[in-house]
Structures are given as structure tokens and as C-alpha cells.
Design a protein around this motif. Structure first.
Motif, PDB file in Angstrom:
ATOM      1  N   PRO A  96      98.450  77.595  93.437  1.00 47.47           N
ATOM      2  CA  PRO A  96      97.969  77.921  94.780  1.00 47.47           C
ATOM      3  C   PRO A  96      97.587  79.403  94.922  1.00 47.47           C
ATOM      4  O   PRO A  96      98.341  80.291  94.527  1.00 47.47           O
ATOM      5  N   GLN A  97      96.415  79.639  95.475  1.00 44.85           N
ATOM      6  CA  GLN A  97      95.914  81.009  95.622  1.00 44.85           C
ATOM      7  C   GLN A  97      96.834  81.893  96.466  1.00 44.85           C
ATOM      8  O   GLN A  97      97.007  83.072  96.136  1.00 44.85           O
ATOM      9  N   PRO A  98      97.456  81.377  97.545  1.00 46.14           N
ATOM     10  CA  PRO A  98      98.363  82.243  98.311  1.00 46.14           C
ATOM     11  C   PRO A  98      99.514  82.799  97.456  1.00 46.14           C
ATOM     12  O   PRO A  98      99.949  83.929  97.659  1.00 46.14           O
ATOM     13  N   ARG A 150     100.756  92.113  83.789  1.00 48.71           N
ATOM     14  CA  ARG A 150     101.230  90.738  83.995  1.00 48.71           C
ATOM     15  C   ARG A 150     100.683  90.160  85.303  1.00 48.71           C
ATOM     16  O   ARG A 150     100.180  89.039  85.331  1.00 48.71           O
ATOM     17  N   VAL A 151     100.784  90.897  86.388  1.00 50.65           N
ATOM     18  CA  VAL A 151     100.326  90.402  87.692  1.00 50.65           C
ATOM     19  C   VAL A 151      98.818  90.170  87.669  1.00 50.65           C
ATOM     20  O   VAL A 151      98.340  89.093  88.052  1.00 50.65           O
ATOM     21  N   ARG A 152      98.036  91.149  87.213  1.00 56.26           N
ATOM     22  CA  ARG A 152      96.582  90.960  87.173  1.00 56.26           C
ATOM     23  C   ARG A 152      96.198  89.849  86.198  1.00 56.26           C
ATOM     24  O   ARG A 152      95.262  89.086  86.446  1.00 56.26           O
ATOM     25  N   GLY A 153      96.927  89.748  85.092  1.00 54.33           N
ATOM     26  CA  GLY A 153      96.667  88.683  84.127  1.00 54.33           C
ATOM     27  C   GLY A 153      96.910  87.305  84.722  1.00 54.33           C
ATOM     28  O   GLY A 153      96.111  86.387  84.532  1.00 54.33           O
ATOM     29  N   ASP A 170      97.914  85.614  95.446  1.00 57.21           N
ATOM     30  CA  ASP A 170      97.609  86.745  96.323  1.00 57.21           C
ATOM     31  C   ASP A 170      98.863  87.526  96.706  1.00 57.21           C
ATOM     32  O   ASP A 170      98.803  88.738  96.935  1.00 57.21           O
ATOM     33  N   ALA A 171     100.000  86.844  96.772  1.00 54.36           N
ATOM     34  CA  ALA A 171     101.255  87.484  97.183  1.00 54.36           C
ATOM     35  C   ALA A 171     101.959  88.212  96.037  1.00 54.36           C
ATOM     36  O   ALA A 171     102.933  88.927  96.272  1.00 54.36           O
TER      37      ALA A 171
END
Length: 167
Positions: free
Chosen positions: A26-28, A13-16, A31-32
Motif C-alpha cells: 500500500p502506497q500510504p 533502505r527507505v528510498r529503496g 509514503d509514511a
């Protein structure tokens, strides 16, 4: 899905999300995202099956989880309707195009149809062209409903898709 699958499902789920939502949220925020925290939430909510939530996993020939889907009653605010909703569908990023998502979606559609739901609905990020093509090839059509949610102060628009279910 078994409780022991939560860690692997969270990794998928997270990598997807990090892959599919790049440039859309937002990328942050992406990334978090943390697999361990997500797995803890998965374990805490695993008992939600009593509320009609069904978690499905796809495994490879070695028994390793390579995809996850969750479905249940459609949520219209706090109300549950007669329709079904696909809450989530994620596939290991190394397995894109291998039929894992199609198999999970097919099983969710089959189960929801057998349960007597007239339609299946789902929400997808408006800018997620890959997912939108996938759902359209699977018989879903945008039904005109749109809404946004906020991520770190940025509105992220979603489009609702629907498909009638076999009875």
C-alpha cells in the motif's frame, strides 16, 4: 558497517523500499516511511552482531555509503538453522546497475560460505521482478516456498530463493 553509517543506510533502505515496492505494498505505508525513525531502529539493533547478524556497506571513492546488506543465520520461525540468510540488500537508487549490489551480495556469499553455511536463502516480494532477476543472475533459484505478510490489511506475497554456497 559502523554505528555512524546508520543514518545513511536508513536513507538508502527507505528510498529503496519506496522505489522497489511501489505498486506491491500500500502506497500510504511507503509514503509514511521515515528515515529518522528507521535510523533510530538501526542504531538500537546495531548490537545484534552478537547474534550472528553481519551488516556490510559499500562505499564510493569518496567514502560515501552507497549500499547496505545484512546477513546471518537462516530464521525458521524462532529457530536458527545451519543455512545462511540474506536479510536485506539495498543500493542507493542512483547507483542501480553500477555493480554495488553485485559486490555486496558477492561478499555476503563469500563470508557465509567461509563460515561453513551450506546454502544461502532469501525472501523477495513475488512482484519485485527487478530483484528476482538480480538474484537469479547471481545463482539463486526460487525453491517453491512462499509466504505472505500483511501491510495495512493487504497480504504481500514473498518467494524464497536459495543458492548453494562454496565450502
Amino acid at each position: 558497517m559502523a554505528l555512524a553509517d546508520c543514518e545513511r543506510v536508513s536513507g538508502i533502505r527507505v528510498r529503496g523500499r519506496q522505489s522497489a515496492y511501489a505498486g506491491l505494498v500500500p502506497q500510504p505505508y511507503l509514503d509514511a516511511m521515515d528515515t529518522a525513525e528507521d535510523a533510530e531502529r538501526r542504531r538500537a539493533t546495531f548490537a545484534r552482531a552478537a547474534e550472528g547478524v553481519v551488516n556490510l556497506v559499500a562505499e564510493d571513492d569518496d567514502g560515501r555509503v552507497v549500499g547496505w546488506a545484512a546477513h546471518g543465520p537462516y530464521r525458521d520461525g524462532e529457530l536458527r538453522t545451519a543455512d545462511a540468510e540474506l536479510y536485506a540488500l539495498y543500493v542507493d537508487t542512483g547507483r542501480f546497475g553500477a555493480g554495488v549490489g553485485r559486490a555486496l551480495l558477492g561478499e555476503a556469499v563469500r563470508r557465509c560460505g567461509a563460515a561453513g553455511h551450506p546454502r544461502m536463502l532469501l525472501w523477495v516480494l513475488r512482484g519485485n521482478a527487478r530483484a528476482r532477476r538480480f538474484y537469479e543472475r547471481s545463482g539463486f533459484l526460487a525453491d517453491g516456498a512462499e509466504e505472505s505478510f500483511e501491510v495495512r490489511g493487504v497480504a504481500v506475497p514473498e518467494v524464497r530463493y536459495a543458492r548453494p554456497l562454496p565450502g
